[in-house]
Design a protein around this motif. Sequence first.
Motif, PDB file in Angstrom:
ATOM      1  N   PHE A   8       0.812  -1.214   0.000  1.00  0.00           N
ATOM      2  CA  PHE A   8       0.000   0.000   0.000  1.00  0.00           C
ATOM      3  C   PHE A   8       0.848   1.268   0.000  1.00  0.00           C
ATOM      4  CE2 PHE A   8      -2.176  -3.337   2.343  1.00  0.00           C
ATOM      5  CZ  PHE A   8      -3.417  -3.378   1.728  1.00  0.00           C
ATOM      6  N   THR A  13      -4.130   6.705   0.139  1.00  0.00           N
ATOM      7  CA  THR A  13      -4.400   5.289  -0.120  1.00  0.00           C
ATOM      8  C   THR A  13      -4.775   4.590   1.185  1.00  0.00           C
ATOM      9  OG1 THR A  13      -2.883   5.303  -2.015  1.00  0.00           O
ATOM     10  CG2 THR A  13      -3.473   3.154  -1.123  1.00  0.00           C
ATOM     11  N   LEU A  14      -3.786   4.177   1.958  1.00  0.00           N
ATOM     12  CA  LEU A  14      -4.081   3.495   3.213  1.00  0.00           C
ATOM     13  C   LEU A  14      -4.610   4.464   4.275  1.00  0.00           C
ATOM     14  CD1 LEU A  14      -3.962   0.663   4.470  1.00  0.00           C
ATOM     15  CD2 LEU A  14      -1.711   1.260   5.384  1.00  0.00           C
ATOM     16  N   MET A  21      -5.931   5.716   9.858  1.00  0.00           N
ATOM     17  CA  MET A  21      -6.366   4.487   9.204  1.00  0.00           C
ATOM     18  C   MET A  21      -7.630   3.999   9.907  1.00  0.00           C
ATOM     19  SD  MET A  21      -4.207   1.015   8.361  1.00  0.00           S
ATOM     20  CE  MET A  21      -3.516   0.996  10.002  1.00  0.00           C
ATOM     21  N   THR A  25     -10.379  -0.925   8.067  1.00  0.00           N
ATOM     22  CA  THR A  25      -9.210  -1.273   7.252  1.00  0.00           C
ATOM     23  C   THR A  25      -8.195  -2.040   8.077  1.00  0.00           C
ATOM     24  OG1 THR A  25      -9.517   0.634   5.789  1.00  0.00           O
ATOM     25  CG2 THR A  25      -7.313  -0.336   5.888  1.00  0.00           C
ATOM     26  N   ILE A  41       4.168  -1.505   3.100  1.00  0.00           N
ATOM     27  CA  ILE A  41       3.933  -0.094   2.829  1.00  0.00           C
ATOM     28  C   ILE A  41       4.972   0.379   1.822  1.00  0.00           C
ATOM     29  CG2 ILE A  41       3.858   2.238   3.801  1.00  0.00           C
ATOM     30  CD1 ILE A  41       1.614   0.419   4.783  1.00  0.00           C
ATOM     31  N   ASN A 243     -10.119   6.530  -0.450  1.00  0.00           N
ATOM     32  CA  ASN A 243      -9.451   6.321   0.838  1.00  0.00           C
ATOM     33  C   ASN A 243     -10.316   6.767   2.014  1.00  0.00           C
ATOM     34  OD1 ASN A 243      -9.094   9.063   0.012  1.00  0.00           O
ATOM     35  ND2 ASN A 243      -7.433   9.302   1.469  1.00  0.00           N
ATOM     36  N   ILE A 248     -10.266   0.199   0.474  1.00  0.00           N
ATOM     37  CA  ILE A 248      -9.375  -0.952   0.632  1.00  0.00           C
ATOM     38  C   ILE A 248     -10.052  -2.064   1.413  1.00  0.00           C
ATOM     39  CG2 ILE A 248      -7.269  -1.717   1.812  1.00  0.00           C
ATOM     40  CD1 ILE A 248      -6.007   0.982   0.966  1.00  0.00           C
TER      41      ILE A 248
END
Length: 261
Positions: A8, A13-14, A21, A25, A41, A243, A248
């Motif tokens: 990721f 994104t993450l 986060m 996720t 990562i 995101n 994800i």
Amino acid sequence: MNCKLLLFDLDGTLLRSDKSMSERTLKALQSCRKKGILIGISTSRGEQNTLSFLAELQPDILIASGGALVKREGKYIYRAEFSAEETRQMIATAREVCGADCEITIDTINTHYWNYKIDPKKQDQSWGDSVYTDFKDFKESSLKMCVEIFDEHQAEHLRVLLAHCDCIRFSDGYWYKFTQKSATKEEAIRKVCAECGLKTGEIIAFGDDYADIGMLKLCGKGIAMGNAIDDVKKGADFVIGSNDADGIAEWIEQNIHETSA
């Protein structure tokens, strides 16, 4: 699904826009790890800055500083550094082209240096620790230099003068990354594969920005976030939710957990 490593990008994104986060996720990734899938990562942030966001996750693989540093389970397996003299010359060249007051950041192994005009933490509390310096007497080797360049002609001129570097622009501003030519996310992935006995086809990668395009094309499946720039979406195998909408987690739940149930 033949996946041995989930990889990721971090920002966009993450991490959500607030640099956190989601619990959903994190839970999805922890479930993947229980199935024997490695979690990695791949980011342009420096190592210490990156890990400050990942206390709960503790990734198995870390690609930091745009590919200039690679770690597996806490141990370095690759470092692509500029010498102290090379770093000094790069800073001097950037100032000659972009002006003596242009903003520059330098990643070393342990520190993120920045000649910022405004303390970044005053603008964004989630920003990691940066050490202020004017770079007038900088004498450290480095992994990465970033330069804020508002003029595209200046950016191209600097790119030509630093032809020994890999250069990529970040889409969310006017910053350009310079690392060793061999220090890209895709080259770092090849180092990971050699170290871990993996094939690139066994990796599923997620990203959103220019620096992720090569990574998504190299891996078995390249997945673009819903908030990704158009160039990333065009080169990806799939486009998922954003995101900020648990894209994800939703993809993992539908494509890894359900298919392995």
